[in-house]
Motif scaffolding. Structure first.
Motif, PDB file in Angstrom:
ATOM      1  N   TRP A   1       0.913  -1.028  -0.051  1.00  0.00           N
ATOM      2  CA  TRP A   1      -0.154  -0.272   0.198  1.00  0.00           C
ATOM      3  C   TRP A   1       0.620   0.986   0.645  1.00  0.00           C
ATOM      4  CZ3 TRP A   1      -0.072   3.721   4.094  1.00  0.00           C
ATOM      5  CH2 TRP A   1       0.311   3.400   5.586  1.00  0.00           C
ATOM      6  N   LEU A   2       2.261   1.256   0.768  1.00  0.00           N
ATOM      7  CA  LEU A   2       3.488   2.127   0.806  1.00  0.00           C
ATOM      8  C   LEU A   2       3.499   2.398  -0.649  1.00  0.00           C
ATOM      9  CD1 LEU A   2       4.588   2.170   4.149  1.00  0.00           C
ATOM     10  CD2 LEU A   2       3.312   3.621   3.098  1.00  0.00           C
ATOM     11  N   ALA A   3       3.264   1.242  -1.518  1.00  0.00           N
ATOM     12  CA  ALA A   3       3.909   1.638  -2.872  1.00  0.00           C
ATOM     13  C   ALA A   3       3.411   2.427  -3.691  1.00  0.00           C
ATOM     14  CB  ALA A   3       4.618   0.258  -3.046  1.00  0.00           C
ATOM     15  N   GLU A   4       1.821   2.047  -4.387  1.00  0.00           N
ATOM     16  CA  GLU A   4       0.707   2.798  -4.459  1.00  0.00           C
ATOM     17  C   GLU A   4       0.400   4.146  -3.715  1.00  0.00           C
ATOM     18  OE1 GLU A   4      -2.759   0.216  -3.354  1.00  0.00           O
ATOM     19  OE2 GLU A   4      -1.897  -2.108  -3.881  1.00  0.00           O
ATOM     20  N   THR A   5       0.795   4.165  -2.659  1.00  0.00           N
ATOM     21  CA  THR A   5       0.138   5.271  -2.209  1.00  0.00           C
ATOM     22  C   THR A   5       2.216   6.104  -2.744  1.00  0.00           C
ATOM     23  OG1 THR A   5      -0.086   5.200  -0.245  1.00  0.00           O
ATOM     24  CG2 THR A   5       0.616   7.114   0.049  1.00  0.00           C
ATOM     25  N   ALA A   6       2.904   6.069  -2.540  1.00  0.00           N
ATOM     26  CA  ALA A   6       4.338   6.817  -3.547  1.00  0.00           C
ATOM     27  C   ALA A   6       3.841   6.600  -5.735  1.00  0.00           C
ATOM     28  CB  ALA A   6       5.564   5.525  -3.254  1.00  0.00           C
ATOM     29  N   LEU A   7       2.873   6.484  -5.656  1.00  0.00           N
ATOM     30  CA  LEU A   7       3.059   5.975  -6.687  1.00  0.00           C
ATOM     31  C   LEU A   7       2.080   7.255  -7.381  1.00  0.00           C
ATOM     32  CD1 LEU A   7       3.177   5.508  -9.919  1.00  0.00           C
ATOM     33  CD2 LEU A   7       1.318   3.480  -9.929  1.00  0.00           C
TER      34      LEU A   7
ATOM     35  N   THR B   1       9.308  -5.195  -6.435  1.00  0.00           N
ATOM     36  CA  THR B   1       8.445  -5.929  -6.979  1.00  0.00           C
ATOM     37  C   THR B   1       7.301  -6.233  -7.024  1.00  0.00           C
ATOM     38  OG1 THR B   1       8.007  -6.857  -4.687  1.00  0.00           O
ATOM     39  CG2 THR B   1      10.644  -7.395  -6.281  1.00  0.00           C
ATOM     40  N   VAL B   2       6.295  -4.631  -6.504  1.00  0.00           N
ATOM     41  CA  VAL B   2       4.631  -4.303  -7.089  1.00  0.00           C
ATOM     42  C   VAL B   2       4.906  -4.002  -8.297  1.00  0.00           C
ATOM     43  CG1 VAL B   2       2.988  -3.078  -6.223  1.00  0.00           C
ATOM     44  CG2 VAL B   2       4.831  -3.691  -4.313  1.00  0.00           C
ATOM     45  N   TRP B   3       5.373  -3.649  -9.153  1.00  0.00           N
ATOM     46  CA  TRP B   3       4.935  -3.177 -10.241  1.00  0.00           C
ATOM     47  C   TRP B   3       6.106  -4.474 -11.258  1.00  0.00           C
ATOM     48  CZ3 TRP B   3       1.204  -0.287  -9.174  1.00  0.00           C
ATOM     49  CH2 TRP B   3       1.512   0.555  -8.032  1.00  0.00           C
ATOM     50  N   THR B   4       4.622  -5.213 -12.416  1.00  0.00           N
ATOM     51  CA  THR B   4       5.541  -5.924 -13.893  1.00  0.00           C
ATOM     52  C   THR B   4       4.704  -5.960 -14.270  1.00  0.00           C
ATOM     53  OG1 THR B   4       3.842  -7.420 -13.016  1.00  0.00           O
ATOM     54  CG2 THR B   4       6.237  -7.301 -11.287  1.00  0.00           C
ATOM     55  N   GLY B   5       5.276  -6.423 -15.796  1.00  0.00           N
ATOM     56  CA  GLY B   5       4.826  -6.554 -16.921  1.00  0.00           C
ATOM     57  C   GLY B   5       4.832  -5.054 -17.386  1.00  0.00           C
ATOM     58  N   ALA B   6       3.755  -4.295 -18.321  1.00  0.00           N
ATOM     59  CA  ALA B   6       3.798  -2.815 -19.266  1.00  0.00           C
ATOM     60  C   ALA B   6       3.726  -1.905 -18.183  1.00  0.00           C
ATOM     61  CB  ALA B   6       2.859  -2.524 -19.247  1.00  0.00           C
ATOM     62  N   ALA B   7       3.556  -1.890 -15.664  1.00  0.00           N
ATOM     63  CA  ALA B   7       3.279  -1.183 -15.412  1.00  0.00           C
ATOM     64  C   ALA B   7       5.236  -0.598 -14.292  1.00  0.00           C
ATOM     65  CB  ALA B   7       2.416  -1.218 -13.883  1.00  0.00           C
TER      66      ALA B   7
ATOM     67  N   LEU C   1       7.017   3.154 -15.292  1.00  0.00           N
ATOM     68  CA  LEU C   1       7.766   3.468 -15.041  1.00  0.00           C
ATOM     69  C   LEU C   1       9.489   3.060 -15.810  1.00  0.00           C
ATOM     70  CD1 LEU C   1       6.655   1.487 -11.622  1.00  0.00           C
ATOM     71  CD2 LEU C   1       6.193   4.288 -11.429  1.00  0.00           C
ATOM     72  N   ARG C   2      10.298   2.312 -16.057  1.00  0.00           N
ATOM     73  CA  ARG C   2      10.837   2.713 -15.650  1.00  0.00           C
ATOM     74  C   ARG C   2      10.829   3.519 -17.199  1.00  0.00           C
ATOM     75  NH1 ARG C   2      15.022   0.829 -20.132  1.00  0.00           N
ATOM     76  NH2 ARG C   2      16.332  -0.316 -19.329  1.00  0.00           N
ATOM     77  N   THR C   3      10.354   4.193 -18.004  1.00  0.00           N
ATOM     78  CA  THR C   3      10.706   4.376 -18.804  1.00  0.00           C
ATOM     79  C   THR C   3      10.727   6.716 -18.162  1.00  0.00           C
ATOM     80  OG1 THR C   3       9.460   3.225 -20.947  1.00  0.00           O
ATOM     81  CG2 THR C   3       9.139   6.224 -21.234  1.00  0.00           C
ATOM     82  N   ALA C   4       9.358   6.538 -17.977  1.00  0.00           N
ATOM     83  CA  ALA C   4       8.806   8.033 -16.803  1.00  0.00           C
ATOM     84  C   ALA C   4      10.369   8.272 -16.098  1.00  0.00           C
ATOM     85  CB  ALA C   4       7.475   7.590 -15.771  1.00  0.00           C
ATOM     86  N   THR C   5      10.880   7.059 -15.153  1.00  0.00           N
ATOM     87  CA  THR C   5      12.151   7.618 -14.713  1.00  0.00           C
ATOM     88  C   THR C   5      13.335   7.967 -15.898  1.00  0.00           C
ATOM     89  OG1 THR C   5      11.214   5.945 -12.930  1.00  0.00           O
ATOM     90  CG2 THR C   5      14.098   6.435 -13.046  1.00  0.00           C
TER      91      THR C   5
END
Length: 321
Positions: free
Chosen positions: A159-165, A215-221, A225-229
């Motif tokens: 939930w913290l990872a989702e909040t961070a996103l 590890t929360v984010w996989t696949g297209a997500a 995130l990698r592209t945005a970074t």
């Protein structure tokens, strides 16, 4: 907007403006970058100093909040007030990397309480042609994202990872709004906080790298995130080059307390490179980050020496910014 004094009154911490919070931000992020580069002893030394500075300024913040309400309300309307949130999140991030998760979580909670109050006050007083401090709306928000994402990895709290996103995405939107209000003449004429234009993107890249490593984010997500970074880091490096060129073309050797807001982006860009390198598996970002780190350290030492001289000299006049 209140003028910023480049000189504190001699020996009187209570006369420091909110912009002094950038000193904690700068010292804290240099500690984070040194940790990422493997210089642990130096990182711990700068962390101790950042904690001391944070405690001094937190006491002053509390004194203004409860004892000087008129002054607090006036200063809370300025973007520099958001250094209180950003400094708390940067320090909390380093504490989390040290393994002090409970203390880091307390810092996150404090920042979350302060963030909407100060952000609302600042946004209500936005105007056109603002100095670089306007980008602190992004920096403070992305600071929440960085600390939440760091804690999410350390504590396995999805939930913290989702909040961070959510904070990461909001921070990018706030950056665009701040960019529309930024007075670009400050690139050549600014007193130091114009560097936050690039630092805000650098902390966005750092937040993105922390989210990408989760590890929360996989696949297209994960790929998004990698592209945005990478995009935010590339833009941060472009700002770095432009702002450094502007410094060389239009030198501003005199000390101003807003120079701490120059040191912070230098350290943040180094930390972003060092953190992004393993997250996106681009090896050359690490040596680049180490070079940028030593530039940040040199800037930190110069600014600290200039601040010490200004603080200990006889009282100076307070010219308007």
């Amino acid at each position: 907007m209140n003028p910023v004094s480049p000189f504190p009154r001699s020996g009187n911490w209570s006369e420091l403006p909110p912009a002094a919070g950038a000193a904690v931000m700068a010292t804290g992020i240099v500690s984070v970058a040194m940790h990422l580069a493997g210089y642990e002893a130096a990182s711990l030394a700068t962390l101790a100093l950042a904690c001391l500075l944070w405690l001094v300024l937190a006491c002053d913040f509390g004194n203004r909040l409860f004892g000087e309400r008129a002054r607090f309300r006036a200063e809370a309307d300025t973007p520099a007030a958001l250094t209180a949130v950003a400094a708390t999140t940067v320090l909390g991030t380093r504490l989390s990397l040290l393994g002090l998760q409970s203390l880091a979580a307390a810092m996150l909670l404090l920042a979350v309480v302060l963030w909407p109050l100060l952000l609302t006050a600042v946004v209500r007083h936005w105007r056109r042609r603002m100095p670089g401090a306007v980008f602190l709306v992004c920096v403070a928000t992305q600071g929440l994202a960085v600390l939440a994402a760091t804690l999410a990895v350390a504590t396995d709290a999805d939930w913290l990872a989702e909040t961070a996103l959510a904070a990461f995405c909001l921070g990018l939107l706030l950056y665009l709004e701040a960019l529309l209000r930024f007075d670009f003449s400050h690139v050549l004429e600014g007193a130091g906080d114009h560097w936050v234009a690039g630092g805000a993107l650098a902390i966005s890249a750092l937040a993105g790298s922390k989210l990408t490593a989760s590890t929360v984010w996989t696949g297209a997500a994960h790929e998004a995130l990698r592209t945005a970074t990478l995009v935010t880091l590339a833009l941060a490096l472009a700002w770095y080059a432009v702002l450094m060129a502007a410094e060389l073309l239009h030198r501003r050797p005199g000390y101003d307390i807003r120079r701490w807001a120059s040191v912070f982006p230098l350290g943040m860009t180094a930390a972003a490179c060092l953190s992004t390198a393993p997250a996106v598996e681009i090896g050359w970002l690490r040596p680049l980050g180490e070079v940028l780190l030593w530039i940040a350290v040199a800037a930190w030492l110069w600014t600290a020496a200039a601040f010490t001289r200004a603080w200990t000299r006889p009282e100076q006049p307070h010219p308007a910014a």
